[in-house]
Design an enzyme around this catalytic site. Sequence first.
Site, mmCIF file in Angstrom:
data_model
loop_
_atom_site.group_PDB
_atom_site.id
_atom_site.type_symbol
_atom_site.label_atom_id
_atom_site.label_comp_id
_atom_site.label_asym_id
_atom_site.label_seq_id
_atom_site.Cartn_x
_atom_site.Cartn_y
_atom_site.Cartn_z
ATOM 1 N N GLY A 89 1.002 -44.008 1.722
ATOM 2 C CA GLY A 89 0.467 -44.296 0.391
ATOM 3 C C GLY A 89 -0.647 -43.382 -0.093
ATOM 4 N N ASN A 111 -0.375 -40.724 -1.883
ATOM 5 C CA ASN A 111 -0.145 -40.416 -3.293
ATOM 6 C C ASN A 111 -0.438 -41.627 -4.175
ATOM 7 O OD1 ASN A 111 0.886 -37.615 -3.957
ATOM 8 N ND2 ASN A 111 2.120 -38.105 -2.157
ATOM 9 N N LEU A 170 11.526 -43.891 0.450
ATOM 10 C CA LEU A 170 12.679 -43.294 1.131
ATOM 11 C C LEU A 170 14.073 -43.756 0.688
ATOM 12 C CD1 LEU A 170 11.198 -43.023 4.750
ATOM 13 C CD2 LEU A 170 11.478 -41.212 3.047
ATOM 14 N N ASN A 207 9.693 -38.301 -8.927
ATOM 15 C CA ASN A 207 9.552 -38.216 -7.468
ATOM 16 C C ASN A 207 8.675 -37.016 -7.147
ATOM 17 O OD1 ASN A 207 10.094 -38.742 -4.686
ATOM 18 N ND2 ASN A 207 11.638 -37.111 -4.687
ATOM 19 N N HIS A 224 7.984 -34.243 -4.005
ATOM 20 C CA HIS A 224 8.595 -33.749 -2.769
ATOM 21 C C HIS A 224 7.768 -32.573 -2.249
ATOM 22 C CE1 HIS A 224 11.800 -33.200 0.114
ATOM 23 N NE2 HIS A 224 11.693 -31.903 -0.088
ATOM 24 N N ASP A 261 16.254 -35.864 -4.186
ATOM 25 C CA ASP A 261 15.368 -34.717 -4.460
ATOM 26 C C ASP A 261 15.971 -33.765 -5.489
ATOM 27 O OD1 ASP A 261 13.553 -35.686 -2.558
ATOM 28 O OD2 ASP A 261 14.620 -34.685 -0.939
ATOM 29 N N GLU A 303 -0.278 -31.647 -3.891
ATOM 30 C CA GLU A 303 0.355 -32.876 -4.402
ATOM 31 C C GLU A 303 -0.654 -33.716 -5.172
ATOM 32 O OE1 GLU A 303 2.770 -35.154 -1.673
ATOM 33 O OE2 GLU A 303 3.147 -33.388 -0.453
HETATM 34 C C1 GRF Z 1 4.537 -36.491 0.690
HETATM 35 O O1 GRF Z 1 4.953 -35.463 1.493
HETATM 36 C C2 GRF Z 1 5.343 -36.578 -0.546
HETATM 37 O O2 GRF Z 1 5.691 -35.340 -1.042
HETATM 38 C C3 GRF Z 1 6.506 -37.345 -0.034
HETATM 39 O O3 GRF Z 1 5.920 -38.365 0.754
HETATM 40 C C4 GRF Z 1 4.765 -37.817 1.346
HETATM 41 C C5 GRF Z 1 3.551 -38.627 1.096
HETATM 42 O O4 GRF Z 1 3.684 -39.909 1.452
HETATM 43 N N1 GRF Z 1 7.491 -37.668 -0.990
HETATM 44 P P1 GRF Z 1 2.427 -40.852 1.217
HETATM 45 O O5 GRF Z 1 1.985 -40.706 -0.216
HETATM 46 O O6 GRF Z 1 1.350 -40.428 2.163
HETATM 47 O O7 GRF Z 1 2.959 -42.224 1.541
#
Ligand code: GRF
Length: 189
Positions: free
Chosen positions: A11, A13, A83, A98, A100, A141, A170
């Site tokens: 989490g 992000n 996922l 999304n 990536h 993706d 990110e």
């Molecule tokens: C990152 O690599 C993002 O690009 C991917 O999930 C990872 C981050 O997961 N889609 P989280 O935000 O730490 O849960």
Amino acid sequence: MKIAVFISGTGRNLKNLIEHQDKVGFEIRLVVADREAPGLQYATNAKLPFYIVRPEQRSPAAYSQEMFDLCRNVDYICLAGFLPYLYVYREWKNRILNIHPSLLPAFGGKKMYGMRVHNAVIEHGCQWSGCTVHLVDHLFDHGPILVQKIVPVQKNDTPEILAQRVFEQELIAYPEALSLLQRQKNIKP
Ligand code: GRF
């Protein structure tokens, strides 16, 4: 602009999006996970409603419908380390984002997540990597790209070191994509 955030993992992000709500001008209405994701702690801390909806034995279409039913009051869904495959019904076209950790369309796809991505980038001898925020279509993706950030791959990089360098981008890329959607009238739902 109201959004939902879907997670499966740590989490980071989600945390970043929570912190950018006021500055960018969007509001997280709910968080949904497909499992007991550690990242749900950030939803709890921020007093955001959250749900756990497991795919179990259902078809992707049935699972997606249940997820989308929770999101009737949001404009966009942000996948942040989420996922499972989602079936994008017509009403959700161009409304799911999304992030990536590679420069798509390279190093994406069903089993390409986490360190697998950075391992593959290093093994291919890429000199550049980065992250991509894109609109989600019917493939993993895949879909129109909104924002990309580039980082160099250094000679002695391990996947973990490269992952950290990409992740720093990110943190910039996802809020930037949301800010772009607010401003771009031609990508409106
Ligand atoms: C990152 O690599 C993002 O690009 C991917 O999930 C990872 C981050 O997961 N889609 P989280 O935000 O730490 O849960």
